[in-house]
Design a protein around this motif. Structure first.
Motif, PDB file in Angstrom:
ATOM      1  N   LEU A 333      29.476  24.110-104.635  1.00  0.00           N
ATOM      2  CA  LEU A 333      29.879  23.981-105.834  1.00  0.00           C
ATOM      3  C   LEU A 333      29.214  22.535-106.726  1.00  0.00           C
ATOM      4  CD1 LEU A 333      31.675  25.015-108.298  1.00  0.00           C
ATOM      5  CD2 LEU A 333      33.580  23.833-107.264  1.00  0.00           C
ATOM      6  N   PRO A 334      29.354  21.563-105.836  1.00  0.00           N
ATOM      7  CA  PRO A 334      28.652  20.336-106.367  1.00  0.00           C
ATOM      8  C   PRO A 334      27.159  20.668-106.678  1.00  0.00           C
ATOM      9  CG  PRO A 334      30.160  19.697-104.603  1.00  0.00           C
ATOM     10  CD  PRO A 334      30.143  21.326-104.668  1.00  0.00           C
ATOM     11  N   ARG A 335      26.395  21.247-105.983  1.00  0.00           N
ATOM     12  CA  ARG A 335      25.233  21.376-106.159  1.00  0.00           C
ATOM     13  C   ARG A 335      25.036  22.556-107.439  1.00  0.00           C
ATOM     14  NH1 ARG A 335      23.165  23.562-101.212  1.00  0.00           N
ATOM     15  NH2 ARG A 335      23.963  25.587-101.699  1.00  0.00           N
ATOM     16  N   MET A 336      25.793  23.161-107.794  1.00  0.00           N
ATOM     17  CA  MET A 336      25.806  24.166-108.853  1.00  0.00           C
ATOM     18  C   MET A 336      25.992  23.326-110.095  1.00  0.00           C
ATOM     19  SD  MET A 336      27.835  27.722-107.842  1.00  0.00           S
ATOM     20  CE  MET A 336      27.506  28.551-106.455  1.00  0.00           C
ATOM     21  N   ILE A 337      27.081  22.228-109.862  1.00  0.00           N
ATOM     22  CA  ILE A 337      27.353  21.516-111.340  1.00  0.00           C
ATOM     23  C   ILE A 337      26.157  20.606-111.430  1.00  0.00           C
ATOM     24  CG2 ILE A 337      28.969  19.916-111.999  1.00  0.00           C
ATOM     25  CD1 ILE A 337      31.221  21.205-110.405  1.00  0.00           C
ATOM     26  N   ARG A 338      25.894  19.860-110.594  1.00  0.00           N
ATOM     27  CA  ARG A 338      24.514  19.225-110.921  1.00  0.00           C
ATOM     28  C   ARG A 338      23.345  19.912-111.348  1.00  0.00           C
ATOM     29  NH1 ARG A 338      25.548  17.372-105.399  1.00  0.00           N
ATOM     30  NH2 ARG A 338      26.572  15.304-105.338  1.00  0.00           N
ATOM     31  N   ASN A 339      23.039  21.021-111.091  1.00  0.00           N
ATOM     32  CA  ASN A 339      22.017  21.866-111.684  1.00  0.00           C
ATOM     33  C   ASN A 339      22.415  22.335-112.874  1.00  0.00           C
ATOM     34  OD1 ASN A 339      20.527  21.796-109.125  1.00  0.00           O
ATOM     35  ND2 ASN A 339      21.111  23.455-108.503  1.00  0.00           N
ATOM     36  N   PHE A 340      23.678  22.419-113.405  1.00  0.00           N
ATOM     37  CA  PHE A 340      24.019  22.989-114.514  1.00  0.00           C
ATOM     38  C   PHE A 340      23.760  21.990-115.652  1.00  0.00           C
ATOM     39  CE2 PHE A 340      27.471  23.512-117.566  1.00  0.00           C
ATOM     40  CZ  PHE A 340      27.061  24.424-118.159  1.00  0.00           C
ATOM     41  N   CYS A 341      24.411  20.701-115.068  1.00  0.00           N
ATOM     42  CA  CYS A 341      24.489  19.689-116.371  1.00  0.00           C
ATOM     43  C   CYS A 341      23.187  18.695-116.358  1.00  0.00           C
ATOM     44  CB  CYS A 341      25.661  18.818-116.069  1.00  0.00           C
ATOM     45  SG  CYS A 341      25.924  18.003-114.736  1.00  0.00           S
ATOM     46  N   GLY A 342      22.330  18.786-115.413  1.00  0.00           N
ATOM     47  CA  GLY A 342      21.176  18.156-115.021  1.00  0.00           C
ATOM     48  C   GLY A 342      21.528  16.326-114.877  1.00  0.00           C
ATOM     49  N   LYS A 343      22.672  16.250-114.544  1.00  0.00           N
ATOM     50  CA  LYS A 343      23.489  14.836-114.214  1.00  0.00           C
ATOM     51  C   LYS A 343      23.727  14.656-112.800  1.00  0.00           C
ATOM     52  CE  LYS A 343      22.808  13.969-118.678  1.00  0.00           C
ATOM     53  NZ  LYS A 343      21.637  13.282-119.177  1.00  0.00           N
ATOM     54  N   GLU A 344      24.031  13.266-112.615  1.00  0.00           N
ATOM     55  CA  GLU A 344      24.271  13.057-111.157  1.00  0.00           C
ATOM     56  C   GLU A 344      25.984  12.439-111.070  1.00  0.00           C
ATOM     57  OE1 GLU A 344      23.320  13.361-108.226  1.00  0.00           O
ATOM     58  OE2 GLU A 344      21.344  14.405-109.008  1.00  0.00           O
ATOM     59  N   PRO A 345      27.055  13.512-111.517  1.00  0.00           N
ATOM     60  CA  PRO A 345      28.357  12.730-111.348  1.00  0.00           C
ATOM     61  C   PRO A 345      28.628  12.595-110.228  1.00  0.00           C
ATOM     62  CG  PRO A 345      28.214  15.300-111.667  1.00  0.00           C
ATOM     63  CD  PRO A 345      26.707  14.741-111.735  1.00  0.00           C
ATOM     64  N   GLU A 346      29.787  11.823-109.883  1.00  0.00           N
ATOM     65  CA  GLU A 346      30.180  11.479-108.238  1.00  0.00           C
ATOM     66  C   GLU A 346      31.429  12.375-107.924  1.00  0.00           C
ATOM     67  OE1 GLU A 346      32.785   7.906-106.451  1.00  0.00           O
ATOM     68  OE2 GLU A 346      31.779   7.634-108.216  1.00  0.00           O
ATOM     69  N   PHE A 347      31.312  13.142-106.921  1.00  0.00           N
ATOM     70  CA  PHE A 347      32.170  14.039-106.445  1.00  0.00           C
ATOM     71  C   PHE A 347      33.247  13.416-105.479  1.00  0.00           C
ATOM     72  CE2 PHE A 347      28.952  16.410-107.974  1.00  0.00           C
ATOM     73  CZ  PHE A 347      29.657  17.348-108.761  1.00  0.00           C
ATOM     74  N   VAL A 348      34.491  13.696-105.715  1.00  0.00           N
ATOM     75  CA  VAL A 348      35.730  12.917-105.231  1.00  0.00           C
ATOM     76  C   VAL A 348      36.494  14.226-104.463  1.00  0.00           C
ATOM     77  CG1 VAL A 348      37.714  11.757-104.930  1.00  0.00           C
ATOM     78  CG2 VAL A 348      35.826  10.945-106.355  1.00  0.00           C
ATOM     79  N   PHE A 349      36.542  14.421-103.022  1.00  0.00           N
ATOM     80  CA  PHE A 349      37.291  15.558-102.599  1.00  0.00           C
ATOM     81  C   PHE A 349      38.608  15.261-101.994  1.00  0.00           C
ATOM     82  CE2 PHE A 349      32.580  15.489-102.147  1.00  0.00           C
ATOM     83  CZ  PHE A 349      32.250  16.771-102.749  1.00  0.00           C
ATOM     84  N   ARG A 350      39.516  16.193-102.288  1.00  0.00           N
ATOM     85  CA  ARG A 350      40.959  16.032-101.940  1.00  0.00           C
ATOM     86  C   ARG A 350      41.395  17.264-101.157  1.00  0.00           C
ATOM     87  NH1 ARG A 350      43.920  11.495-103.564  1.00  0.00           N
ATOM     88  NH2 ARG A 350      42.638   9.886-103.966  1.00  0.00           N
ATOM     89  N   SER A 351      42.042  17.376-100.224  1.00  0.00           N
ATOM     90  CA  SER A 351      42.558  18.628 -99.787  1.00  0.00           C
ATOM     91  C   SER A 351      43.948  18.678 -99.315  1.00  0.00           C
ATOM     92  CB  SER A 351      41.817  19.051 -98.466  1.00  0.00           C
ATOM     93  OG  SER A 351      41.697  18.028 -97.373  1.00  0.00           O
ATOM     94  N   GLY A 352      44.802  19.853 -99.119  1.00  0.00           N
ATOM     95  CA  GLY A 352      46.219  19.744 -98.690  1.00  0.00           C
ATOM     96  C   GLY A 352      47.003  19.343 -99.972  1.00  0.00           C
TER      97      GLY A 352
END
Length: 418
Positions: A333-352
């Motif tokens: 998903l992060p790879r798809m988002i980067r390719n889509f927007c052409g930018k380098e956002p920062e991804f923060v992951f949380r679970s549970g």
């Protein structure tokens, strides 16, 4: 979770709250008929919420949650109280355990105010009734019961119908408490279905299930299992294929299926292989609808268009699991988002249960399908984002937006659906 267990997300979540030594853990044990919770005369024995799935008659499958005391003290105590309050975000029915004959404290009054603000049905259980003397006996709801006066601040609509004297030690009114819990659960029942309301008996439904490195060996994942079960209950016919066999399956059926449901990761191929006249959606989109946040998620996906370098994207999963090399949430998903927007956002992951209250650092929240979270918790997460004006979407809808097929895969839900 055993294969035949009811998923935790489909269980009524019953939280027991109260002061330290009010007898919460003892009452949990009495209600369940099991020694689920550690019991001690020492204040603060329960230091973390304790979760237990079980069958509670006459209700059925439930999740019982025993919480730390809401009057805990000190720095560590504050953390315990915070965890107890967090349980409210997933609580369907609350049981406030108070000591019979003891005036309410400010923490109890505040807790009742939170129940009301969050629209959580609740019961006041006046525990340790066996220790109280000189009780006025009064007739209540047609039966002879011993009730203690309860301050109006703890009552529902100034009535005592939600108040019950109990004794975890002697068993006094334990069965009646279970009946009251079951009655509150039934008042919240509805006819929501995952997919059965979209199809008719004898309809063919094609489910597309990729088998890749991330797929669990020897079994289907929970959303797929639940969808198949709902199709069976509707009297319809499910056909399960991989994306590589979809074309052959559609050609070989000899009848147009009423619906194709796919894993969102293969949206592009499945959309291309499914004729436009056949409705198409995904498991995660069905769950967004089922959990009540489909509209929010569709609106929220548009925020992906405006992401800039350094913007923080919060990616949340409702469960914790071993991540594979091509994990959907942390890799694909992060790879798809980067390719889509052409930018380098920062991804923060949380679970549970690790979901932040403060979402202000984030430009968008992208959540999983939430098959492991109950509807109340998902509504809390959705509303928390909306209150802070943070766009909120989920994996499937984000992927559909990225691939330009969001309109197609949500077409069947636009009229009268959430």
């Amino acid at each position: 979770m055993a294969m035949n267990d009811t998923p935790a997300a489909n269980r009524v979540h019953i939280g027991f709250f109260g002061r330290r030594n009010a007898g919460k853990s003892s009452l949990v044990n009495a209600v369940t008929g099991q020694d689920l919770a550690l019991v001690s005369d020492v204040k603060g024995t329960t230091t973390d919420p304790v979760y237990k799935t079980m069958e509670l008659l006459p209700l059925g499958p439930v999740m019982i949650i025993d919480t730390p005391g809401i009057d805990d003290e000190g720095e560590l105590g504050e953390l315990r109280v915070s965890r107890a309050r967090r349980v409210l975000n997933k609580t369907d029915i609350a049981v406030l355990v108070v000591e019979a004959g003891i005036p309410p404290c400010a923490a109890e009054e505040e807790l009742v105010a939170i129940f009301r603000a969050k629209n959580v049905p609740y019961i006041i259980a006046q525990n340790k009734y066996d220790l109280v003397s000189n009780i006025n006996t009064q007739r209540h709801r047609g039966t002879e019961e011993d009730e203690l006066s309860v301050p109006p601040c703890l009552r529902v609509s100034n009535s005592e119908e939600n108040v019950l004297t109990v004794s975890a030690k002697t068993g006094h009114n334990i069965n009646l408490l279970k009946e009251k819990i079951a009655a509150l659960a039934r008042t919240g029942e509805d006819d929501k279905r995952l997919v059965a309301d979209l199809i008719a008996p004898s309809d063919f439904v094609v489910l597309v299930v990729p088998i890749d490195k991330a797929a669990p060996k020897g079994r289907l994942i929970l959303p797929q299992q639940q969808t198949i079960r709902d199709i069976l209950e509707a009297g319809a016919i499910s056909v399960v294929v991989r994306e590589s066999e979809l074309r052959d399956a559609l050609a070989g059926l000899g009848i147009k299926p009423s619906l194709v449901i796919t894993d969102s990761q293969v949206f592009a191929q499945v959309s291309a292989d499914t004729p436009p006249e056949i409705p198409l959606t995904s498991f995660s989109i069905l769950f967004a609808r089922y959990k009540g946040f489909l509209d929010t998620a569709v609106r929220g996906a548009a925020a992906l268009n405006d992401l800039q370098d350094g913007d923080k994207v919060l990616v949340c999963e409702g469960c914790t699991h071993h991540r594979q090399c091509e994990d959907i949430g942390t890799v694909k998903l992060p790879r798809m988002i980067r390719n889509f927007c052409g930018k380098e956002p920062e991804f923060v992951f949380r679970s549970g249960g690790d979901y932040p209250d403060d979402l202000s650092p984030y430009k968008i929240v992208v959540h999983c399908g939430a098959c492991m979270l109950n509807e109340r918790e998902m509504q809390y997460r959705r509303l928390n984002a909306e209150d802070q004006n943070i766009p909120f979407t989920n994996y499937g809808i984000a992927i559909a937006h990225i691939q330009g097929i969001l309109e197609r895969i949500t077409a069947m839900f636009r009229k009268g659906e959430q």
